[in-house]
Each structure stands twice: as structure tokens, then as C-alpha cells.
Design an enzyme around this catalytic site. Structure first.
Site, PDB file in Angstrom:
ATOM      1  N   VAL A  35      55.841  31.656  27.153  1.00 15.63           N
ATOM      2  CA  VAL A  35      55.060  31.201  26.007  1.00 15.63           C
ATOM      3  C   VAL A  35      55.931  30.472  24.989  1.00 15.63           C
ATOM      4  O   VAL A  35      55.602  29.376  24.535  1.00 15.63           O
ATOM      5  CB  VAL A  35      54.363  32.419  25.346  1.00 15.63           C
ATOM      6  CG1 VAL A  35      53.843  32.080  23.960  1.00 15.63           C
ATOM      7  CG2 VAL A  35      53.218  32.898  26.243  1.00 15.63           C
ATOM      8  N   ASP A  54      66.482  33.697  21.395  1.00 17.36           N
ATOM      9  CA  ASP A  54      66.168  34.695  22.417  1.00 17.36           C
ATOM     10  C   ASP A  54      67.369  35.612  22.524  1.00 17.36           C
ATOM     11  O   ASP A  54      68.512  35.157  22.455  1.00 17.36           O
ATOM     12  CB  ASP A  54      65.905  34.025  23.773  1.00 17.36           C
ATOM     13  CG  ASP A  54      65.137  34.932  24.725  1.00 17.36           C
ATOM     14  OD1 ASP A  54      63.984  34.602  25.078  1.00 17.36           O
ATOM     15  OD2 ASP A  54      65.687  35.994  25.120  1.00 17.36           O
ATOM     16  N   ARG A  59      69.575  33.411  29.420  1.00 13.26           N
ATOM     17  CA  ARG A  59      68.424  32.491  29.366  1.00 13.26           C
ATOM     18  C   ARG A  59      68.722  31.312  28.416  1.00 13.26           C
ATOM     19  O   ARG A  59      68.405  30.166  28.724  1.00 13.26           O
ATOM     20  CB  ARG A  59      67.169  33.254  28.929  1.00 13.26           C
ATOM     21  CG  ARG A  59      65.966  32.391  28.658  1.00 13.26           C
ATOM     22  CD  ARG A  59      64.710  32.843  29.384  1.00 13.26           C
ATOM     23  NE  ARG A  59      63.585  31.946  29.110  1.00 13.26           N
ATOM     24  CZ  ARG A  59      63.242  30.899  29.853  1.00 13.26           C
ATOM     25  NH1 ARG A  59      63.920  30.607  30.959  1.00 13.26           N
ATOM     26  NH2 ARG A  59      62.223  30.136  29.537  1.00 13.26           N
ATOM     27  N   THR A 107      54.763  41.868  25.379  1.00  7.66           N
ATOM     28  CA  THR A 107      54.025  43.065  24.959  1.00  7.66           C
ATOM     29  C   THR A 107      53.611  43.814  26.225  1.00  7.66           C
ATOM     30  O   THR A 107      52.459  43.716  26.658  1.00  7.66           O
ATOM     31  CB  THR A 107      52.798  42.695  24.087  1.00  7.66           C
ATOM     32  OG1 THR A 107      52.144  41.559  24.653  1.00  7.66           O
ATOM     33  CG2 THR A 107      53.194  42.389  22.669  1.00  7.66           C
ATOM     34  N   THR A 142      50.346  38.896  22.665  1.00  6.50           N
ATOM     35  CA  THR A 142      49.031  39.524  22.802  1.00  6.50           C
ATOM     36  C   THR A 142      49.104  40.975  22.338  1.00  6.50           C
ATOM     37  O   THR A 142      49.963  41.734  22.801  1.00  6.50           O
ATOM     38  CB  THR A 142      48.594  39.484  24.280  1.00  6.50           C
ATOM     39  OG1 THR A 142      48.679  38.132  24.726  1.00  6.50           O
ATOM     40  CG2 THR A 142      47.184  40.009  24.446  1.00  6.50           C
ATOM     41  N   CYS A 282      49.727  39.570  31.966  1.00  3.65           N
ATOM     42  CA  CYS A 282      48.601  39.486  31.021  1.00  3.65           C
ATOM     43  C   CYS A 282      47.375  40.264  31.495  1.00  3.65           C
ATOM     44  O   CYS A 282      47.044  41.298  30.929  1.00  3.65           O
ATOM     45  CB  CYS A 282      48.231  38.022  30.794  1.00  3.65           C
ATOM     46  SG  CYS A 282      49.518  37.114  29.934  1.00  3.65           S
ATOM     47  N   ARG A 353      56.546  39.479  37.810  1.00  2.17           N
ATOM     48  CA  ARG A 353      56.190  40.583  36.912  1.00  2.17           C
ATOM     49  C   ARG A 353      54.876  41.246  37.335  1.00  2.17           C
ATOM     50  O   ARG A 353      53.859  40.587  37.465  1.00  2.17           O
ATOM     51  CB  ARG A 353      56.089  40.081  35.464  1.00  2.17           C
ATOM     52  CG  ARG A 353      57.444  39.713  34.893  1.00  2.17           C
ATOM     53  CD  ARG A 353      57.318  39.145  33.517  1.00  2.17           C
ATOM     54  NE  ARG A 353      56.522  37.930  33.507  1.00  2.17           N
ATOM     55  CZ  ARG A 353      56.186  37.280  32.402  1.00  2.17           C
ATOM     56  NH1 ARG A 353      56.559  37.734  31.227  1.00  2.17           N
ATOM     57  NH2 ARG A 353      55.480  36.180  32.459  1.00  2.17           N
TER      58      ARG A 353
HETATM   59  N1  LIG Z   1      52.942  34.424  30.336  1.00  2.00           N
HETATM   60  C1  LIG Z   1      51.806  33.896  29.918  1.00  2.00           C
HETATM   61  O1  LIG Z   1      51.290  32.995  30.515  1.00  2.00           O
HETATM   62  C2  LIG Z   1      51.140  34.344  28.648  1.00  2.00           C
HETATM   63  C3  LIG Z   1      49.960  33.729  28.290  1.00  2.00           C
HETATM   64  C4  LIG Z   1      49.356  34.094  27.111  1.00  2.00           C
HETATM   65  C5  LIG Z   1      49.931  35.078  26.320  1.00  2.00           C
HETATM   66  N2  LIG Z   1      51.068  35.698  26.707  1.00  2.00           N
HETATM   67  C6  LIG Z   1      51.650  36.701  25.814  1.00  2.00           C
HETATM   68  O2  LIG Z   1      52.767  36.101  25.162  1.00  2.00           O
HETATM   69  C7  LIG Z   1      53.806  37.068  24.951  1.00  2.00           C
HETATM   70  C8  LIG Z   1      55.090  36.591  25.595  1.00  2.00           C
HETATM   71  O3  LIG Z   1      54.904  36.516  26.987  1.00  2.00           O
HETATM   72  P1  LIG Z   1      55.860  35.695  27.942  1.00  2.00           P
HETATM   73  O4  LIG Z   1      55.148  35.593  29.244  1.00  2.00           O
HETATM   74  O5  LIG Z   1      56.325  34.451  27.284  1.00  2.00           O
HETATM   75  O6  LIG Z   1      57.085  36.697  28.074  1.00  2.00           O
HETATM   76  P2  LIG Z   1      58.507  36.379  28.742  1.00  2.00           P
HETATM   77  O7  LIG Z   1      59.011  37.671  29.250  1.00  2.00           O
HETATM   78  O8  LIG Z   1      58.400  35.215  29.656  1.00  2.00           O
HETATM   79  O9  LIG Z   1      59.391  35.886  27.514  1.00  2.00           O
HETATM   80  C9  LIG Z   1      59.695  36.686  26.445  1.00  2.00           C
HETATM   81  C10 LIG Z   1      61.095  36.346  25.974  1.00  2.00           C
HETATM   82  O10 LIG Z   1      61.317  37.139  24.819  1.00  2.00           O
HETATM   83  C11 LIG Z   1      62.662  37.565  24.838  1.00  2.00           C
HETATM   84  N3  LIG Z   1      62.744  38.734  23.971  1.00  2.00           N
HETATM   85  C12 LIG Z   1      62.309  39.994  24.192  1.00  2.00           C
HETATM   86  N4  LIG Z   1      62.518  40.757  23.098  1.00  2.00           N
HETATM   87  C13 LIG Z   1      63.092  39.949  22.175  1.00  2.00           C
HETATM   88  C14 LIG Z   1      63.537  40.151  20.857  1.00  2.00           C
HETATM   89  N5  LIG Z   1      63.423  41.317  20.256  1.00  2.00           N
HETATM   90  N6  LIG Z   1      64.108  39.104  20.212  1.00  2.00           N
HETATM   91  C15 LIG Z   1      64.223  37.910  20.825  1.00  2.00           C
HETATM   92  N7  LIG Z   1      63.794  37.645  22.071  1.00  2.00           N
HETATM   93  C16 LIG Z   1      63.235  38.670  22.732  1.00  2.00           C
HETATM   94  C17 LIG Z   1      62.954  37.837  26.290  1.00  2.00           C
HETATM   95  O11 LIG Z   1      64.340  37.780  26.537  1.00  2.00           O
HETATM   96  C18 LIG Z   1      62.183  36.706  26.965  1.00  2.00           C
HETATM   97  O12 LIG Z   1      62.985  35.566  27.206  1.00  2.00           O
HETATM   98  C19 LIG Z   1      53.260  38.372  25.517  1.00  2.00           C
HETATM   99  O13 LIG Z   1      52.619  39.079  24.501  1.00  2.00           O
HETATM  100  C20 LIG Z   1      52.218  37.902  26.524  1.00  2.00           C
HETATM  101  O14 LIG Z   1      51.214  38.874  26.745  1.00  2.00           O
HETATM  102  C21 LIG Z   1      51.696  35.340  27.848  1.00  2.00           C
END
Ligand SMILES: NC(=O)c1ccc[n+]([C@@H]2O[C@H](COP(=O)([O-])OP(=O)(O)OC[C@H]3O[C@@H](n4cnc5c(N)ncnc54)[C@H](O)[C@@H]3O)[C@@H](O)[C@H]2O)c1
Length: 450
Positions: A35, A54, A59, A107, A142, A282, A353
């Protein structure tokens, strides 16, 4: 240190908040995953300065070198973003340069399927000391309704020593992108936007509207925006659970669910969902956020958890049906060999995941099958170590049973003959999604589909 009332409409406070002018403010993005990175890149490509933080230094190094391992951002776009305004960093102090910060951290759920707010709270703890009066923090992760204002707000207040709702303002704008989906992107999806107070909501709408030509829906409150995201995914989960249940019924009476769905979807108001394994970050996770809130406020959710139970169990059901059918139609074999094609949680993404494929494999092993898996997105060693399965490259040998578990484009680009050639004579091809239902096939191969 309290979370103050929403005061951005107060004329005395507006000047403070306007320091975070959306036209000029440096932006911050916390969490550069599926995201956060596309969002940070999109803003940079629109000429904004973006500090992308991050805590995963590996990464960050990959992103700096122009590689997005999630495959969501193309190398040319990432390169351009890096040269025009994006600063990826693992140094949290750089966040103090940003005035509007978007939080995009995971989340997940705990092993007992409750919301794990650890990453969100950790992001607040990191960000808090780097906030200044006039900063705006927008959550995109989310969550269930109330997390932004009742949990993250106080966490930011504690970590910053500032009054949230007065010195620091909160917003919530859920992300709706879908990994691997090339048509629903940051620049085409309607963005739901909410913030503390009208002025902030308008400012955030203008900011996000830069990315998608103004496709903004303003939610009347942060809670409404949080709830909208949570129910979007819960609804999808429930609908998939329904067709999965239909599939299991059809299978037992010898009907192809795909034939049934082909007929049913000709009705104008039939909802077109397909049966399958529900994994990922998700759909299989977010309904637990909603059910958690529901239980906290004294309502036992029926439909949401029923959908979850069915979908969580679908890999076992599928393995049981395949094993049963195999024993029925294939000559007795002591320890049949199995090739599972695909390991990711869905097609055409390098995302393992919450994939349900390990569950399918372990269940088949318990039925006495000798199972190997191949996924073109991963080297065998990496797949084996990340999923505790026996992984192989594209095989030369044949197998008693081949399961087309994840219909990656790379597989579908091969001829159906090439796929069916993986099955030993007299063996079985299991094709839960019915991808080869109409393909020409060697009559010596037994075919099973949901
Ligand atoms: N993947 C999707 O397509 C998608 C779509 C809609 C919503 N979401 C929501 O968006 C959010 C993020 O999802 P994602 O898929 O991008 O996750 P992800 O795991 O791909 O990325 C999250 C990133 O956050 C970093 N991170 C974790 N804790 C951290 C912190 N305290 N400080 C800094 N960086 C930190 C991780 O290293 C990782 O690179 C979630 O709530 C998810 O439910 C995801």
C-alpha cells in the site's frame, strides 16, 4: 496529553493546521509495502516531496536500488519517483521533515484471530516524537471503527506530548488497491477521505484528489470511513463463502459449480463470485477486525464469523474431496505423488501471506500423499523455507495427481497439453477453479473440478 475535540474548524486554530498546506507540505509515508510504496510513488510523480519510512532496512535498500519486490510499482515509475521527490529511508528522524504523514503499516491478526494493533502502535510510538504542532496524521491501514481516534490518537498524544485534535489532526483514508490488479490503481480508485473537522477533510480531499483526478468520496466521520473499509472486505469474504458452500454441495451431487454459476450469472442481479481459497492480508483477516468490535460492544456476529469459518476450512475440504475422488478413480497406489501448481495466496502476485496452499498440502500429506509444490514466482529454496513445504522448479517427471491450485498466467500461457502431460498415465488432474474444464485432454487422465 488528551485527545481533544475536533477543532480544525475553529478560526483561531486554522492557521496552525494550515501550516500543513496540502498544496506544499512535505508528505511522509510510514510502511512502504503493497500500500505505502504505490502511494508514496504516486505523490512523488505528482511533484511532491515524500519521505518514505520503513523499519525494514533491507526493503529500503531494495527500493533505493529501484526494485519493488511486491511488483506493484514498475521499475521506470520507481526510478522516476526516486529522482523527482521520493526519499526512502529507514531513519525515523527524517519523518520530522514531513507535515502530513500517512500510516500504511500492516494490521494482522494474532494466532487466536484478534486484531494485532502492534504495528500501528509501534508506528505511533516512532512518529510521535517527530510530530510538531500543525502536523496531520492520516491512517490508511485497515482497522475497525474507533481505532484511529480512540487508540492511535491517544498513542500519538502520549508519544508526542501534543494535543491530538488541536495541535495534531487525524485523518483516515482507507486503501482499496488489490495486489496484482492492473486496472484498479491508486490513480483510478475512488478514495474515501475523512478527517477531524471540515477544513481538514477538504484539504485531504484536495490532496488525494491530485492522484486520481478528484475521485473522492468524503465520509462524514473517521469512524464511517473505517467501517466502510472493514465491511467492504467482510462482504467479499461472505460472498466467497457462499459460493464455496454451493461448490461443496454441487460436488457431492456430481454437478460442476462452474456450470451452475455460468447459468446463474445470466440473471441481472446475481452476484458473480467464484469459489476458491481465501488467503492474503485483507479478505481473510479484516472480517476478524469487524467481529472483534462487534463482540466488544456485545453483539455476537453470526454471518461474518460463519463466512470466516467456512473459508478458513475450505483448504481442508478441498484436500478431502480431492483425496476421496483420487482413491475412487485411480488404481491403488501406496504413496501417490502429487504436484501442487501455485503457492501464493492468489494469482500473479509474489505474495505468500496467509496463503492457504500449505494447509492444503499438509492435509493431503495426512491423507498419505507425497506432495511437492512449484510456484514460478519463487526459487524452490525460498519457497521451502518460507512455507515449510517441499518445493521444486518446473518438473521433468510426472505425478499421480496434479493440482492446479493457483492459476498464475505463466501456467495458463502453457498449452493445456503441457499441463496435462505432468500427470502420469491413469492419474488425476484436480482443477478446483475449472480452468481446463473445456480443454482437450488425454482420456487416460482423470479430471476433477469443483
Ligand atoms: N495489500 C493490499 O492490497 C491492501 C489493500 C488495501 C488495504 N490494505 C491494508 O493496508 C495496510 C498495509 O498493508 P500492506 O499490504 O501494504 O502491508 P505490507 O506488509 O506489504 O507493508 C507494510 C510495511 O510496513 C512496514 N512496517 C511495519 N511496521 C512498521 C512500523 N512500525 N514503522 C514503519 N514501517 C513498518 C513493514 O516493514 C512493511 O514494509 C494493512 O492495514 C492492510 O490491511 C492492504
Amino acid at each position: 496529553m488528551d485527545v481533544g475535540e475536533s477543532t480544525a474548524d475553529d478560526p483561531f486554530l486554522l492557521p496552525i493546521f494550515e501550516q500543513a498546506d496540502p498544496e506544499t507540505a512535505v508528505l511522509g509515508v510510514i510502511g512502504l509495502g503493497y500500500v505505502g510504496l504505490p502511494l508514496a510513488v504516486a505523490f512523488a510523480l505528482h511533484g511532491r516531496r515524500v519521505i518514505g519510512y520503513d523499519l525494514d532496512a533491507h526493503r529500503i535498500a531494495r527500493i533505493r536500488s529501484g526494485t519493488d519486490e511486491t511488483g506493484e510499482v514498475s521499475p521506470p515509475d520507481l526510478q522516476r519517483a526516486l529522482t523527482c521527490g521520493l526519499t526512502p529511508t529507514a531513519d525515523p528522524d527524517r519523518l520530522s521533515e514531513a507535515r502530513i504523514i500517512m500510516v500504511c503499516v500492516p494490521t494482522p491478526i494474532t494466532p487466536d484471530r484478534r486484531p494485532d494493533l502492534g504495528p500501528l502502535l509501534s508506528a505511533c510510538a516512532i512518529l510521535g516524537p517527530r510530530l510538531r504542532a500543525g502536523s496531520v496524521v492520516v491512517f490508511e491501514s485497515t482497522v475497525y471503527p474507533g481505532v484511529t481516534e480512540d487508540i492511535c490518537g491517544p498513542a500519538l498524544a502520549t508519544a508526542s506530548g501534543l494535543v491530538v485534535g488541536r495541535d495534531v489532526m487525524l485523518g483516515y483514508s482507507p486503501e482499496r488497491i488489490n495486489p496484482g490488479d492492473r486496472s484498479h490503481r491508486v490513480d483510478t480508485i475512488v478514495k474515501v477521505v475523512s478527517g477531524q473537522g471540515r477544513a481538514l477533510t477538504e484539504a485531504l480531499s484536495r490532496l488525494y484528489g491530485l492522484l486520481n483526478g478528484g475521485l473522492i468520496h468524503v465520509a462524514p466521520s473517521i469512524r464511517a470511513a473505517e467501517a466502510a473499509k472493514a465491511i467492504e472486505n467482510a462482504q467479499r469474504d461472505i460472498n466467497i463463502a457462499f459460493v464455496n458452500e454451493v461448490a461443496l454441495i454441487c460436488e457431492r451431487i456430481g454437478l460442476s459449480v462452474h456450470d451452475v454459476l455460468d447459468a446463474a450469472r445470466t440473471k441481472w442481479n446475481f452476484l458473480d463470485f467464484k469459489p476458491g481459497l481465501v488467503g492474503g492480508h485483507c479478505i481473510g483477516v479484516d472480517p476478524y477486525y469487524l467481529s472483534h468490535l462487534s463482540q466488544m460492544i456485545g453483539h455476537q456476529p453470526e454471518v461474518i464469523l460463519a463466512g470466516r469459518r467456512l473459508n478458513d476450512h475450505m483448504a481442508d475440504e478441498m484436500a478431502d474431496r480431492i483425496a476421496f475422488r483420487f482413491r475412487e478413480v485411480v488404481r491403488p497406489i501406496l504413496r501417490p505423488t502429487v504436484l501442487v501448481l501455485g503457492a501464493t495466496f492468489k494469482e500473479d502476485v509474489p505474495d505468500l501471506r496467509n496463503s492457504r496452499i500449505p494447509q492444503l498440502i499438509h492435509r493431503l500429506s495426512r491423507h498419505g500423499f507425497d506432495v511437492k509444490v512449484h510456484d514460478p514466482w519463487f526459487a524452490p529454496q525460498e519457497l521451502a523455507s518460507r512455507q515449510a513445504v517441499e518445493a521444486i522448479g518446473w518438473p521433468e517427471e510426472t505425478f499421480d495427481l496434479v493440482i492446479m491450485a493457483v492459476g498464475h498466467r505463466v501456467f495458463l500461457d502453457r498449452s493445456s497439453e503441457a499441463i496435462f502431460r505432468l500427470v502420469s498415465p491413469g492419474g488425476m488432474m484436480a482443477d478446483p477453479k475449472g480452468l481446463y474444464r473445456t480443454a482437450q485432454r488425454d482420456p487416460s487422465v482423470n479430471y476433477w473440478s469443483l
